[in-house]
Scaffold this motif. Structure first.
Motif, mmCIF file in Angstrom:
data_model
loop_
_atom_site.group_PDB
_atom_site.id
_atom_site.type_symbol
_atom_site.label_atom_id
_atom_site.label_comp_id
_atom_site.label_asym_id
_atom_site.label_seq_id
_atom_site.Cartn_x
_atom_site.Cartn_y
_atom_site.Cartn_z
ATOM 1 N N THR A 130 0.858 -1.183 0.000
ATOM 2 C CA THR A 130 0.000 0.000 0.000
ATOM 3 C C THR A 130 0.894 1.232 0.000
ATOM 4 O O THR A 130 1.760 1.375 0.859
ATOM 5 C CB THR A 130 -0.916 0.025 1.228
ATOM 6 N N LEU A 131 0.683 2.107 -0.981
ATOM 7 C CA LEU A 131 1.482 3.317 -1.119
ATOM 8 C C LEU A 131 0.617 4.512 -0.746
ATOM 9 O O LEU A 131 -0.406 4.782 -1.388
ATOM 10 C CB LEU A 131 1.992 3.452 -2.558
ATOM 11 N N HIS A 152 -2.751 0.609 -4.078
ATOM 12 C CA HIS A 152 -2.000 -0.640 -3.975
ATOM 13 C C HIS A 152 -1.007 -0.737 -5.132
ATOM 14 O O HIS A 152 -1.270 -0.231 -6.226
ATOM 15 C CB HIS A 152 -2.945 -1.838 -4.000
ATOM 16 N N ALA A 153 0.111 -1.417 -4.870
ATOM 17 C CA ALA A 153 1.141 -1.535 -5.900
ATOM 18 C C ALA A 153 1.942 -2.820 -5.693
ATOM 19 O O ALA A 153 2.116 -3.289 -4.563
ATOM 20 C CB ALA A 153 2.072 -0.324 -5.881
ATOM 21 N N PHE A 154 2.412 -3.389 -6.790
ATOM 22 C CA PHE A 154 3.300 -4.545 -6.736
ATOM 23 C C PHE A 154 4.698 -4.098 -6.282
ATOM 24 O O PHE A 154 5.010 -2.900 -6.294
ATOM 25 C CB PHE A 154 3.419 -5.172 -8.127
ATOM 26 N N PRO A 155 5.564 -5.043 -5.908
ATOM 27 C CA PRO A 155 6.955 -4.669 -5.638
ATOM 28 C C PRO A 155 7.579 -4.011 -6.864
ATOM 29 O O PRO A 155 7.291 -4.387 -8.007
ATOM 30 C CB PRO A 155 7.621 -6.022 -5.326
ATOM 31 N N GLY A 156 8.424 -3.025 -6.620
ATOM 32 C CA GLY A 156 9.066 -2.326 -7.729
ATOM 33 C C GLY A 156 9.364 -0.885 -7.396
ATOM 34 O O GLY A 156 9.352 -0.483 -6.231
ATOM 35 N N VAL A 186 10.061 6.097 -5.152
ATOM 36 C CA VAL A 186 10.044 5.216 -3.983
ATOM 37 C C VAL A 186 10.132 3.770 -4.460
ATOM 38 O O VAL A 186 9.647 3.429 -5.538
ATOM 39 C CB VAL A 186 8.756 5.439 -3.153
ATOM 40 N N THR A 187 10.786 2.919 -3.653
ATOM 41 C CA THR A 187 10.904 1.492 -3.948
ATOM 42 C C THR A 187 10.056 0.700 -2.967
ATOM 43 O O THR A 187 10.181 0.874 -1.753
ATOM 44 C CB THR A 187 12.377 1.036 -3.863
ATOM 45 N N TRP A 238 3.020 -1.075 4.233
ATOM 46 C CA TRP A 238 2.500 0.262 3.925
ATOM 47 C C TRP A 238 3.686 1.214 3.840
ATOM 48 O O TRP A 238 4.546 1.237 4.716
ATOM 49 C CB TRP A 238 1.556 0.684 5.044
ATOM 50 N N GLN A 239 3.765 1.987 2.785
ATOM 51 C CA GLN A 239 4.860 2.935 2.631
ATOM 52 C C GLN A 239 4.322 4.289 2.182
ATOM 53 O O GLN A 239 3.325 4.364 1.457
ATOM 54 C CB GLN A 239 5.897 2.423 1.629
#
Length: 412
Positions: free
Chosen positions: A223-224, A248-252, A271-272, A278-279
């Motif tokens: 979660t970004l 929401h986002a996949f790793p990357g 951001v990575t 949550w980031q």
């Protein structure tokens, strides 16, 4: 019950539920499967009883439901046999003890697996689903990556091939190494090491098997959280327009941008995301673009010139003068002249915008400086021109509001 943990409890009869229970689950006779206790909260309906049959014998241990299959329902596994329970039956008041030896098969499972019948117990399947998930992310295959999730998130705006392709261009995912899963019941986690660009990541991915098919799936994507400091601007992440507080986002790797012609974003705009945590995109600020800076300076200069041009006592920009001074001198309305002091004129020619906290579309000037005044005045019945004043006002801070077009200038 077959289990990979030698300390796991054997099934126990629960009188209040009228069911066999073990490891936080209850046996459902109707579906011939283990279900979570929360789904088995209501006790079973009372069964017809025969006074000649012992109560314990009426409730069959699910481990001995099938004559051809000893053990709980589920995939057949290599078994290590041991002698089971002895059940005594009292028939018609005649003290006849029937001794029945139930052979209970306990499978010896590899470390890290879970309970058969509760979920797919193969630790390999949990590891495989995480590997497939990350490989799909690395290949910008959103459809396959989504299929590895245990459930779809509420929003999928960033869970697309295009967004993943942009992430791969920024910093590709690769060199995936899957560790030994740690599983318990319907949940667990899988340790993973992989690369995002030049950075080596070591983390874990949650997995669960709460779905109807009880297959292992990745718990959720990351979660970004979007920065509130710029939420008034049109925003995009990896080229995809976003709104709201989070996505929401996949790793990357993800980059936040704006297509506003008057603003740009400053600070850590990339951001990575390496796992399902949550980031926050913190530290991002809105700054004026070259076009926005020109509009800002023009708007303030025009407003200052309009203020200075006023000959009224009340100019409406904070450099007003009273009609009667403390010594009784009267200032004649309509005769006032206003001129910027030297420092104020220099500051106006080189304005730099100051951001307003909590209002990214508003930029201020700070205090501009002293304004010199002259006017016609009257003292003791004698009118004079060119009267000067001991205390001159200062032109305060102008606030330019870019939420409207053209921008509006207000004086603080």
């Amino acid at each position: 019950m077959t289990t990979g943990d030698q300390n796991s409890p054997a099934p126990q009869w629960n009188e209040s539920l009228g069911r066999w229970t073990a490891n936080g689950h209850a046996w459902d006779d109707a579906t011939q499967r283990w279900v979570p206790l929360s789904a088995a909260a209501a006790p079973l309906a009372p069964e017809a009883t025969d006074p000649g049959i012992d109560a314990g014998a009426r409730h069959t241990d699910p481990r001995a439901l099938r004559s051809e299959h000893v053990g709980p329902p589920g995939p057949s596994r290599p078994r290590r046999l041991r002698t089971g329970a002895i059940v005594g039956l009292s028939l018609g008041g005649v003290g006849v003890l029937a001794v029945v030896a139930l052979v209970i098969g306990l499978a010896v499972l590899p470390r890290g697996t879970t309970t058969p019948g509760l979920a797919d117990s193969s630790s390999a399947s949990a590891a495989d689903v995480v590997r497939t998930y990350l490989e799909a992310v690395a290949e910008a295959d959103a459809e396959t990556a989504l299929a590895q999730l245990s459930s779809l998130p509420s929003d999928t705006v960033l869970l697309t091939d295009d967004v993943l392709e942009k992430s791969r261009q920024l910093a590709p995912v690769g060199d995936i190494e899957i560790g030994e899963p740690v599983l318990s019941g319907y949940t667990g986690h899988v340790p993973v090491t992989f690369s995002i660009g030049e950075s080596r990541q070591q983390t874990t991915f949650p997995v669960d098997a709460w779905g109807e098919d009880e297959k292992w799936g990745v718990g959720s994507p990351a979660t970004l959280s979007l920065p509130g400091s710029v939420d008034s601007l049109p925003l995009a992440i990896n080229g995809q327009a976003v709104t709201g507080d989070s996505v929401h986002a996949f790793p990357g790797t993800y980059e936040i941008t704006t297509d506003s012609p008057l603003f740009a974003l400053a600070g850590p705009t990339t951001v990575t995301l390496r796992d399902a945590d949550w980031q926050t995109l913190s530290g991002v600020e809105a700054v004026l673009s070259p076009d926005g800076l020109q509009r800002f300076r023009t708007a303030v200069t025009d407003a200052v010139n309009a203020c200075l041009a006023s000959t009224a006592l009340q100019a409406g920009c904070g450099v007003d003068i009273r009609a009667v001074l403390d010594d009784g001198t009267k200032v004649i309305d309509g005769t006032v002249t206003r001129t910027l002091g030297g420092e104020a004129a220099t500051r106006l020619a080189n304005l730099e915008p100051i951001s307003t906290y909590g209002a990214p579309l508003q930029m201020s000037t700070g205090i501009i400086g002293r304004v010199d005044l002259t006017a016609d005045c009257e003292k003791d019945g004698v009118r004079m021109s060119g009267c000067r004043f001991t205390l001159n006002p200062s032109l305060g801070s102008a606030i330019v509001d870019f939420a409207v077009d053209p921008p509006v200038v207000r004086w603080d």
